[in-house]
Design a protein around this motif. Structure first.
Motif, mmCIF file in Angstrom:
data_model
loop_
_atom_site.group_PDB
_atom_site.id
_atom_site.type_symbol
_atom_site.label_atom_id
_atom_site.label_comp_id
_atom_site.label_asym_id
_atom_site.label_seq_id
_atom_site.Cartn_x
_atom_site.Cartn_y
_atom_site.Cartn_z
ATOM 1 N N ASN A 1 -0.363 11.946 17.338
ATOM 2 C CA ASN A 1 0.033 11.354 16.050
ATOM 3 C C ASN A 1 -1.165 11.229 15.112
ATOM 4 O OD1 ASN A 1 2.775 11.078 16.673
ATOM 5 N ND2 ASN A 1 2.400 9.135 17.710
ATOM 6 N N LEU A 2 -2.312 10.854 15.670
ATOM 7 C CA LEU A 2 -3.511 10.746 14.847
ATOM 8 C C LEU A 2 -3.992 12.131 14.412
ATOM 9 C CD1 LEU A 2 -5.462 8.807 13.539
ATOM 10 C CD2 LEU A 2 -6.845 8.845 15.631
ATOM 11 N N LYS A 3 -3.865 13.109 15.298
ATOM 12 C CA LYS A 3 -4.208 14.490 14.914
ATOM 13 C C LYS A 3 -3.375 14.917 13.699
ATOM 14 C CE LYS A 3 -5.755 16.871 19.090
ATOM 15 N NZ LYS A 3 -6.993 17.390 18.574
ATOM 16 N N ARG A 4 -2.065 14.635 13.754
ATOM 17 C CA ARG A 4 -1.185 15.000 12.641
ATOM 18 C C ARG A 4 -1.573 14.255 11.359
ATOM 19 N NH1 ARG A 4 2.514 15.444 16.757
ATOM 20 N NH2 ARG A 4 3.312 13.324 16.610
ATOM 21 N N LEU A 5 -1.907 12.967 11.493
ATOM 22 C CA LEU A 5 -2.320 12.197 10.325
ATOM 23 C C LEU A 5 -3.598 12.776 9.729
ATOM 24 C CD1 LEU A 5 -2.052 9.807 8.364
ATOM 25 C CD2 LEU A 5 -3.299 8.408 10.053
ATOM 26 N N PHE A 6 -4.581 13.073 10.569
ATOM 27 C CA PHE A 6 -5.831 13.629 10.060
ATOM 28 C C PHE A 6 -5.618 15.005 9.438
ATOM 29 C CE2 PHE A 6 -8.716 10.893 12.966
ATOM 30 C CZ PHE A 6 -8.701 9.872 12.027
ATOM 31 N N ASN A 7 -4.740 15.801 10.042
ATOM 32 C CA ASN A 7 -4.422 17.100 9.447
ATOM 33 C C ASN A 7 -3.802 16.905 8.071
ATOM 34 O OD1 ASN A 7 -2.083 19.293 9.023
ATOM 35 N ND2 ASN A 7 -3.883 20.228 9.988
ATOM 36 N N TYR A 8 -2.851 15.980 7.992
ATOM 37 C CA TYR A 8 -2.196 15.675 6.719
ATOM 38 C C TYR A 8 -3.219 15.213 5.683
ATOM 39 C CZ TYR A 8 0.419 12.964 3.293
ATOM 40 O OH TYR A 8 0.896 12.452 2.119
ATOM 41 N N LEU A 9 -4.112 14.299 6.084
ATOM 42 C CA LEU A 9 -5.112 13.791 5.144
ATOM 43 C C LEU A 9 -6.091 14.880 4.710
ATOM 44 C CD1 LEU A 9 -5.743 10.246 6.649
ATOM 45 C CD2 LEU A 9 -4.567 10.790 4.505
ATOM 46 N N ALA A 10 -6.431 15.794 5.617
ATOM 47 C CA ALA A 10 -7.301 16.918 5.243
ATOM 48 C C ALA A 10 -6.619 17.778 4.186
ATOM 49 C CB ALA A 10 -7.652 17.756 6.479
ATOM 50 N N VAL A 11 -5.338 18.047 4.385
ATOM 51 C CA VAL A 11 -4.581 18.832 3.403
ATOM 52 C C VAL A 11 -4.497 18.074 2.079
ATOM 53 C CG1 VAL A 11 -2.279 19.756 2.866
ATOM 54 C CG2 VAL A 11 -3.280 20.123 5.132
ATOM 55 N N GLU A 12 -4.281 16.753 2.158
ATOM 56 C CA GLU A 12 -4.235 15.930 0.949
ATOM 57 C C GLU A 12 -5.565 15.973 0.198
ATOM 58 O OE1 GLU A 12 -1.711 13.374 -0.458
ATOM 59 O OE2 GLU A 12 -0.826 15.247 0.242
ATOM 60 N N GLU A 13 -6.670 15.859 0.934
ATOM 61 C CA GLU A 13 -7.999 15.911 0.303
ATOM 62 C C GLU A 13 -8.191 17.263 -0.391
ATOM 63 O OE1 GLU A 13 -10.210 13.441 0.067
ATOM 64 O OE2 GLU A 13 -9.377 12.028 1.481
ATOM 65 N N GLN A 14 -7.765 18.322 0.279
ATOM 66 C CA GLN A 14 -7.866 19.660 -0.306
ATOM 67 C C GLN A 14 -7.012 19.748 -1.575
ATOM 68 O OE1 GLN A 14 -5.970 22.914 1.840
ATOM 69 N NE2 GLN A 14 -7.787 24.176 1.437
ATOM 70 N N ARG A 15 -5.806 19.191 -1.508
ATOM 71 C CA ARG A 15 -4.907 19.198 -2.655
ATOM 72 C C ARG A 15 -5.503 18.393 -3.813
ATOM 73 N NH1 ARG A 15 -0.898 16.175 -4.601
ATOM 74 N NH2 ARG A 15 -0.930 14.654 -2.920
#
Length: 159
Positions: free
Chosen positions: A36-50
């Motif tokens: 779940n934390l992996k998914r959150l960090f992946n999501y946040l990385a994509v958000e930062e990129q966006r």
């Protein structure tokens, strides 16, 4: 006389912070085991990129209108990056070399970085011309959303 940062300067700093955030979340994603934390960090990385792309688009629009940087040369640009790094600091060597992570430690580190970013932007407000504060407030809003997501995730673990 107080030297003001322009929208250009602020956006350059914001893009740098977002790029560092993306790098941080990708690294943390590779270091944690909790799915779940992996998914959150992946999501946040994509958000930062966006967010970085959003700031680049805003930068392009402002550039078309014509604006003057408070610090227009290459040396000054290096100063801005150093200034951001000193305010929102990530010790990449320490993070990269560490192999064992406690779940709460990782979340606290991520929450701390988001808080540092928000505080940095609030501190920048006094250096931003009034007409450019809408850009700053949008950046703060996005950083607060990240902080909220991380805080909610942490609350869910403690329950």
């Amino acid at each position: 006389m107080l030297k003001m940062f322009s929208s250009q300067d602020l956006l350059e700093m914001a893009m740098h912070i977002e790029e560092e955030g993306e790098r941080f979340y990708k690294l943390m994603e590779s270091k944690v085991e909790d799915e779940n934390l992996k998914r959150l960090f992946n999501y946040l990385a994509v958000e930062e990129q966006r967010h970085a792309l959003t700031f680049k688009e805003i930068y392009s629009q402002i550039e078309k209108e014509g604006f003057i940087s408070a610090y227009p040369d290459e040396e000054a640009n290096k100063y801005l990056h150093a200034f951001v790094d000193s305010q929102v600091f990530i010790d990449w060597d320490k993070l990269s070399s560490r192999t064992v992570w406690n779940l709460m430690e990782v979340l606290d580190l991520a929450i701390g970085l988001e808080k540092d970013s928000i505080l940095f932007y609030y501190e920048m407000e006094k250096y931003i011309p009034e007409k450019d504060k809408v850009v700053l407030h949008e950046i703060i809003k996005q950083e607060k959303a990240h902080l909220s997501q991380l805080t909610e995730f942490k609350k869910g673990i403690k329950s």
